[in-house]
Design a protein around this motif. Structure first.
Motif, PDB file in Angstrom:
ATOM      1  N   LYS A 161       0.836  -1.209   0.000  1.00 39.10           N
ATOM      2  CA  LYS A 161       0.000   0.000   0.000  1.00 39.10           C
ATOM      3  C   LYS A 161       0.869   1.256   0.000  1.00 39.10           C
ATOM      4  N   ASP A 162       1.945   1.236   0.772  1.00 45.84           N
ATOM      5  CA  ASP A 162       2.869   2.379   0.781  1.00 45.84           C
ATOM      6  C   ASP A 162       3.526   2.547  -0.579  1.00 45.84           C
ATOM      7  N   TYR A 163       3.886   1.430  -1.187  1.00 45.70           N
ATOM      8  CA  TYR A 163       4.508   1.486  -2.512  1.00 45.70           C
ATOM      9  C   TYR A 163       3.537   2.088  -3.542  1.00 45.70           C
ATOM     10  N   GLN A 164       2.267   1.725  -3.441  1.00 44.01           N
ATOM     11  CA  GLN A 164       1.279   2.252  -4.376  1.00 44.01           C
ATOM     12  C   GLN A 164       1.115   3.764  -4.229  1.00 44.01           C
ATOM     13  N   ARG A 165       1.274   4.266  -3.007  1.00 47.99           N
ATOM     14  CA  ARG A 165       1.198   5.712  -2.800  1.00 47.99           C
ATOM     15  C   ARG A 165       2.449   6.427  -3.303  1.00 47.99           C
ATOM     16  N   LEU A 166       3.589   5.726  -3.323  1.00 44.40           N
ATOM     17  CA  LEU A 166       4.842   6.351  -3.750  1.00 44.40           C
ATOM     18  C   LEU A 166       5.002   6.377  -5.270  1.00 44.40           C
ATOM     19  N   ILE A 167       4.405   5.438  -5.982  1.00 44.02           N
ATOM     20  CA  ILE A 167       4.593   5.320  -7.435  1.00 44.02           C
ATOM     21  C   ILE A 167       4.274   6.619  -8.182  1.00 44.02           C
ATOM     22  N   PRO A 168       3.183   7.333  -7.876  1.00 43.16           N
ATOM     23  CA  PRO A 168       2.881   8.548  -8.645  1.00 43.16           C
ATOM     24  C   PRO A 168       3.863   9.711  -8.402  1.00 43.16           C
ATOM     25  N   LEU A 169       4.611   9.665  -7.316  1.00 45.29           N
ATOM     26  CA  LEU A 169       5.535  10.757  -6.998  1.00 45.29           C
ATOM     27  C   LEU A 169       6.705  10.781  -7.981  1.00 45.29           C
ATOM     28  N   PRO A 170       7.330  11.947  -8.149  1.00 46.51           N
ATOM     29  CA  PRO A 170       8.553  11.975  -8.970  1.00 46.51           C
ATOM     30  C   PRO A 170       9.617  11.068  -8.336  1.00 46.51           C
ATOM     31  N   ASN A 171      10.222  10.247  -9.135  1.00 44.70           N
ATOM     32  CA  ASN A 171      11.198   9.237  -8.689  1.00 44.70           C
ATOM     33  C   ASN A 171      10.570   8.164  -7.794  1.00 44.70           C
ATOM     34  N   GLY A 172       9.262   8.120  -7.712  1.00 48.35           N
ATOM     35  CA  GLY A 172       8.575   7.123  -6.894  1.00 48.35           C
ATOM     36  C   GLY A 172       8.867   5.699  -7.317  1.00 48.35           C
ATOM     37  N   PRO A 173       8.770   5.389  -8.614  1.00 44.36           N
ATOM     38  CA  PRO A 173       9.077   4.017  -9.024  1.00 44.36           C
ATOM     39  C   PRO A 173      10.516   3.620  -8.692  1.00 44.36           C
TER      40      PRO A 173
END
Length: 184
Positions: free
Chosen positions: A62-74
């Protein structure tokens, strides 16, 4: 205050029993072989550690899914997942060497102990750098306490692996303890 009580219990109880058992007359070394006594507790913990790492990865989705849209999130997510998977592989290697009664188990267990703070530091720096978040925001009290507890309890087990006659007899006699001592 209760954090300190838990920390005292996690560190104090094993230290108490270790010092208490050190005062007793040891049984003949030939009787101390195989998975029994404290080594059985270590074996159970080592067997459950890969499952714990997998559960932590599953909880992080769930935390990863919230980070993906951020710049450099992936990049942050893939880097952290790669670190956790590398640690999982190390845990599995240590587990397999323990189950095979390999003479390399003591060295590998100590490597795993050193990997815990290294993983924590690398993960914190990675997330901080890729997402441009100050480390002070990533390092809250609970996170630091759990990391210190993990390093301390594994350190106690590493001391047991280094000093135990049962470990020495189970994992290759005197050479395993000598190898573990020269490694650290």
């Amino acid at each position: 205050m209760w954090h300190w009580a838990i920390l005292l219990l996690l560190i104090g109880v094993p230290v108490f029993f270790a010092t208490r058992s050190a005062r007793k007359r040891p049984r003949p070394p030939k009787d101390l072989e195989g998975f029994g006594g404290w080594l059985m507790l270590l074996a159970i913990g080592q067997s459950l550690s890969p499952l714990r790492t997998l559960l932590e990865l599953a909880r992080s989705v769930k935390d990863y899914q919230r980070l993906i849209p951020l710049p450099n999130g992936p990049l942050a997510v893939y880097g952290e997942a790669a670190l956790n998977l590398a640690f999982l592989v190390l845990q599995l290697v240590v587990l397999i060497s323990m189950l095979r009664r390999s003479q390399h188990f003591p060295k590998l267990f100590i490597c795993q102990w050193f990997a815990i703070p290294l993983l924590f530091i690398l993960d914190t720096v990675w997330i901080s750098r890729t997402l441009s978040i100050p480390m002070s925001q990533l390092l809250d009290g609970d996170t630091l306490i759990s990391a210190v507890i993990a390093v301390a309890t594994t350190g106690l087990w590493a001391a047991y692996v280094y000093r135990s006659v049962r470990v020495r007899n189970t994992f290759g006699g005197d050479t395993a303890a000598i190898q573990a001592a020269t490694f650290s």
